[in-house]
Design a protein around this motif. Sequence first.
Motif, PDB file in Angstrom:
ATOM      1  N   GLN A  26      50.639  51.889  41.332  1.00  0.00           N
ATOM      2  CA  GLN A  26      49.774  52.873  41.300  1.00  0.00           C
ATOM      3  C   GLN A  26      49.738  53.743  42.471  1.00  0.00           C
ATOM      4  N   GLY A  27      49.053  54.956  42.452  1.00  0.00           N
ATOM      5  CA  GLY A  27      49.418  55.728  43.485  1.00  0.00           C
ATOM      6  C   GLY A  27      48.849  55.328  44.784  1.00  0.00           C
ATOM      7  N   VAL A  28      48.747  56.260  45.845  1.00  0.00           N
ATOM      8  CA  VAL A  28      48.647  55.707  47.275  1.00  0.00           C
ATOM      9  C   VAL A  28      46.898  55.661  47.433  1.00  0.00           C
ATOM     10  N   ILE A  29      46.294  56.563  46.610  1.00  0.00           N
ATOM     11  CA  ILE A  29      44.704  56.622  46.654  1.00  0.00           C
ATOM     12  C   ILE A  29      44.260  55.298  45.809  1.00  0.00           C
TER      13      ILE A  29
ATOM     14  N   LYS B 198      52.749  48.474  51.127  1.00  0.00           N
ATOM     15  CA  LYS B 198      53.818  49.707  51.620  1.00  0.00           C
ATOM     16  C   LYS B 198      53.014  51.198  51.918  1.00  0.00           C
ATOM     17  N   VAL B 199      51.957  51.229  52.505  1.00  0.00           N
ATOM     18  CA  VAL B 199      51.374  52.202  53.119  1.00  0.00           C
ATOM     19  C   VAL B 199      51.115  52.096  54.677  1.00  0.00           C
TER      20      VAL B 199
ATOM     21  N   ALA C 162      42.286  54.832  33.801  1.00  0.00           N
ATOM     22  CA  ALA C 162      41.842  54.473  35.384  1.00  0.00           C
ATOM     23  C   ALA C 162      40.657  53.570  35.315  1.00  0.00           C
ATOM     24  N   GLU C 163      39.493  54.068  34.453  1.00  0.00           N
ATOM     25  CA  GLU C 163      38.052  53.264  34.455  1.00  0.00           C
ATOM     26  C   GLU C 163      38.199  52.187  33.495  1.00  0.00           C
TER      27      GLU C 163
END
Length: 384
Positions: free
Chosen positions: A91-94, A117-118, A183-184
């Motif tokens: 999924q995304g960084v957020i 990996k952030v 997403a929810e």
Amino acid sequence: MKRKKYSPEFKREAIELVRRSGASCRQVALEIGVAPNLLTRWIREAQPGTEKAFPGTGSPRDEELAHLKRELARVTKERDFLKRRGSVLCQGVIERYTVIQRCRNEYPVRLMCRCLKVSASGYYAWQDRDPSPRAQENARLVRRIREIHEDSRGVIGAPRMHEDLLDEGETVSLNRVARLMAAERIQGWPRRKKRGFGRVASGRPAGVKNLLERDFTAQEPERKWVTDITEIATLEGKLFLCVVLDLYSKLVIGWSMHHRQDRQMVIRAVEMAIWQRQGDWSVILHSDRGSQFTSADYQRFLNRNTLVCSMSAVGHCGDNAACEGFFGQLKRERVVHQSYRTRDEARADLFDYIERFHNPRMRRRVARQDLKFSALFKPSVEMG
């Protein structure tokens, strides 16, 4: 008297003092305040080839073993974290930052940042940053989507959710609605596959053909109707429902319920549709070859009311797919989630679905289509 303890460093320096000074072990021991036999034992234990130097009575810490233990503890924590939250890597960084925020009391922040990996600095910057206008708008849409989803008893998916939001004046795309719902983890009830063989239908009355030929589109209202019967199980017994759909609007314009599926129930449903008809032109009414539709009373009723009878071929449920599709949707979204004790309870719930859930949505859909159609013919400023 409490026993005196000596550090490994003290022991090593005492041994070196004996070796450098050339004095006896007893003399050095007395000078530094240590028992001679104790210093002698330290020298013996420090000889090459000894397994452990200065074991004493405490818990010595071997550096290599301690390093391996620390490494094992780190790897174990990483494994446990990835086992629980590793799916967020795709999924995304957020979303990864959100997981770190949620688990920061269980795992070290830098360990989670390394696993996902952030960067830790990026996470701390995100933590102190106010939500963007886009994120705030998405949060507002999600709250409204949840309200609509709960109001529909959890049956509608992204396409109809998108329609409802458009009806409320929202400017949002279908892809965005689908992404927010995914997403929810908000979803409608999927369609269940069902296979089986029905009973053999009777033949068509003389002169009756399949006039639709599986063309379930209509350009105007009151041109093509379809009808069929389905059964609803209750603890009191079966309840049969007959409906009439207008293929232009997909509205249920006629319906009837009874504990027996006889021709009178079918005639009552068609009669309700006729009462709502605005014109007096002929309308194609398509059905299967059930005995209720092939009966003489039903055929005479259609002839008296300028309704042209059309019937499916034998064993081809696809010839009446529009009505079968409505029944499938009705059962998927309402019936399979209920346990009706009596027929009256089932009647009330089916009435609620048809008149308070399905038909209002179809009317809004038709109004939206008419609005788009009228916009095509609206004169422009340049063309007049």
